[in-house]
Design an enzyme around this catalytic site. Structure first.
Site, PDB file in Angstrom:
ATOM      1  CD  GLU A   1      -1.380   5.306  -2.085  1.00 28.90           C
ATOM      2  OE1 GLU A   1      -1.703   4.183  -1.654  1.00 28.90           O
ATOM      3  OE2 GLU A   1      -0.323   5.508  -2.707  1.00 28.90           O
TER       4      GLU A   1
ATOM      5  CG  ASP B   1      -1.051  -0.699  -5.457  1.00 31.61           C
ATOM      6  OD1 ASP B   1       0.037  -0.102  -5.601  1.00 31.61           O
ATOM      7  OD2 ASP B   1      -2.128  -0.094  -5.289  1.00 31.61           O
TER       8      ASP B   1
END
Length: 644
Positions: free
Chosen positions: A516, A316
């Site tokens: 997020e 990521d």
């Protein structure tokens, strides 16, 4: 993922000492194995032949992925990079709302650079990855589907598969190869800012719907058109346990036992593997203090060896930097643990140089590098990109009329209809007769950005205007159309005040967009911004006007006062571009009969208090206000019904 949150995520676990904790041992004999997937000997021979021709520099280039905001086509050519991506706020020329034509032109530029063999190199096509997590929502005009929480409420695997198919087609229009979806997190704490990316708190639902989305994006394993030019590579993410971090902190520590990790958090990956997912993205989170990006027992021993995953593991956004002893430009630990491709958006050049040095010094074994490159090449061959022409010459490329095409929007509208969950309907206020006089309130009622949430044109879903959604329909527009067609009238007053008394009043309210860690919160108490929904509802009730609340949210939230003040209450989640799906269910015909019934069921238990943040079916503790699977229908007086 954007880097300004990364600093916070790096410092918090280290400050609390989590990075020094020792995870419990995994007894893999207790873990199931998905069915073994046969490899194609002819394809494997092509991979081996190509690998044998590659220089060390070319091999290292293949394991590096850079963001389009920090890399040029010439960089891709010079460093033989294996992949590029567009992050949440990245677009051609720095414009994340650039026309679709510019995205396709840039895809051509990167591809042409990658196959330039003037230096005598192997000339391996680059693949472009994108976060199309609820449709190809980075592109102006694309179909925007409900986020996964809404799809979980539908419980409809065939619908989810069709959504994946539409998403793949629209991605192919812009020349990209790879979707960073589906998220198969099993969310256990609703304070987490990514709750809406998870289908459900129920592992079985996550496993079933995650597999369906993989099949839609890639094509099923028995589909002769699998991974043709109209399908894309799928990604199951984030491996593993991101939905179960302590206190719901994004990128935090999952402290589940090995048994819980298997029973709860592994379900989505087992489903995705059975569906043939080609890539898996490693997670930022830790497991008992060990960052997954640097933890071999999970990435290699479990995923690759025990489960037999033969695709590749992508990192990521600079997440390798969170591994102890690492930084954005250097992390042999993550590579040795099992990361095959670093997502190094803005750190790629330094990471390339240091990874090359680590192989030369023996810190990274040549065999480990060859294994990673073999996996990447295998996926590129299986996905057909090694034999495909430039992006603009592929079957759907440049057919921009397919973005937000009527048949695609029809699938999205169906998804909205099926996702709505009726929590309350006293006095049969719903459905609304099509010839009624209706007052509509709430700025969210006429705002596609509020309907769509985060990961829509921009990372946080902010800064979006009505003109950025040329093919969309707001809830206001949809209700107006349905009532006008039935002989009724809609009076839209954002503040809820009226001049002519309505027969029924509808209030649309809820969360503002986030993504997020920006969406992490200390509890699950609904906090509005701007208009006070309680004041509006109370004013209507005092006037004796029947009231309907439509709640837009990325998670179940405590809305006890709003529920009490509403005659009817609908959880609409984040429905995306098709407000018409809301009107289809709320507005009946002129006689008051329903045109579509409610079929949605809660994919998450609904809290009865602000601090009830981990209310999960079967986990014990206090009873929720509404349990997993709850949902009323027009024909039922009770809503305790199981999800399909």
């Amino acid at each position: 993922m954007r880097p300004h949150l990364l600093i916070l995520a790096v410092t918090l676990p280290l400050a609390s000492g989590l990075a020094r904790a020792a995870p419990p041992p995994l007894d893999l004999a207790d873990w199931p194995r998905p069915p073994a997937r046969a490899q194609d000997p002819a394809l494997e021979a092509r991979v081996s032949a190509l690998l044998a021709r590659m220089s060390l520099e070319e091999k290292v280039g293949q394991v590096i992925q850079a963001d389009i905001s920090a890399v040029t086509p010439e960089d891709v050519r010079r460093f033989h990079l294996g992949s590029v991506l567009n992050g949440g706020n990245s677009g051609p020329g720095g414009d994340d709302r650039a026309p679709a034509q510019e995205w396709l032109a840039l895809a051509d530029a990167f591809w042409l650079a990658s196959i330039d063999d003037r230096d005598g190199g192997a000339a391996i096509p680059v693949i472009w990855g994108t976060d199309a997590v609820h449709g190809h929502a980075n592109i102006v005009g694309a179909t925007v589907f409900p986020h996964n929480i809404g799809l979980g409420a539908t419980g409809d695997a065939d619908l989810v598969r069709r959504i994946g198919r539409v998403t793949a087609r629209e991605i192919a229009v812009t020349g990209m190869d790879w979707d960073f979806a589906p998220t198969v997190a099993v969310v256990r704490n609703d304070r987490w800012g990514r709750t809406y990316e998870g289908f459900s708190e129920d592992p079985a639902i996550v496993g079933r719907l995650g597999a369906a989305l993989v099949a839609g994006l890639q094509g099923s394993l028995d589909d002769p058109e699998r991974l043709d030019g109209t399908h894309v590579i799928a990604t199951a993410k984030h491996f593993i346990g991101d939905g179960g971090t302590a206190d719901g902190i994004d990128q935090g520590d999952n402290r589940a036992s090995p048994d819980e990790l298997l029973r709860i958090h592994a379900a989505g990956y087992l489903g995705a593997l059975e569906a043939g997912v080609e890539t898996i993205m490693a997670s930022y989170n830790s497991w008992h203090g060990a960052k997954v990006h640097g933890y071999r027992p999970l990435l290699t021993d479990l995923l690759k060896e025990h489960w037999g995953f033969d695709g590749f593991v992508v990192g990521d956004w600079n997440a390798h930097a969170q591994v102890e002893g690492c930084e954005p430009t250097s992390c042999p630990q993550a590579f040795n643990a099992g990361i095959d491709m670093f997502m190094a958006p803005d750190s790629w050049r330094g990471l390339y140089e240091n990874t090359l040095a680590s192989v030369r010094s023996g810190e990274i074994a040549t065999a480990r590098l060859d294994d990673a490159v073999r996996r990447i090449l295998r996926v590129k061959f299986r996905a057909g990109v090694m034999d495909r022409p430039r992006p603009s010459e592929r079957p759907l490329a440049g057919r921009f009329e397919r973005l937000g095409a009527p048949e695609h929007r029809a699938v999205a509208r169906e998804a909205v209809r099926e996702s709505l969950v009726l929590l309350k309907n006293e006095g049969g206020v719903l459905p609304i007769a099509a010839d009624a006089r209706v007052l509509l309130a709430g700025p969210a009622a006429d705002d596609v950005a509020r309907q769509a949430g985060g990961w829509t044109l921009s990372w946080q879903g902010d800064g979006n205007r009505r003109e950025d959604f040329p093919h969309a329909e707001t809830i206001r527009e949809a209700l107006a159309a349905a009532l006008t067609a039935g002989g009724g009238r809609l009076d839209y007053r954002p503040d809820g005040r009226w001049s002519a008394r309505p027969e029924v009043a509808v209030l649309v309210f809820g969360e503002v967009p986030y993504a997020e860690g920006a969406g992490d919160r200390p509890d699950v108490d609904f906090r509005g911004s701007g208009l006070d929904p309680r004041a509006v509802l109370e004013r209507w009730r005092q006037a004796g006007i029947p009231t309907v609340s439509v709640f837009l949210s990325g998670r179940p939230l405590y809305v006890g006062p709003e529920l009490a003040q509403s005659d009817a209450f609908v959880a609409a989640w984040l429905p995306g571009s098709e407000g018409g799906g809301v009107a289809d269910v709320l507005v009946g015909n002129a006689g008051g009969a329903a045109r579509h019934d409610f079929t949605g069921r809660l994919p998450y238990s609904w809290p009865r208090a602000p601090q009830q943040v981990t209310v999960n079916a079967g986990a014990g503790g206090d009873e929720p206000q509404f349990p997993l699977g709850y949902g009323l229908t027009y024909g039922a007086s009770t809503g305790q019904q199981s999800i399909r």
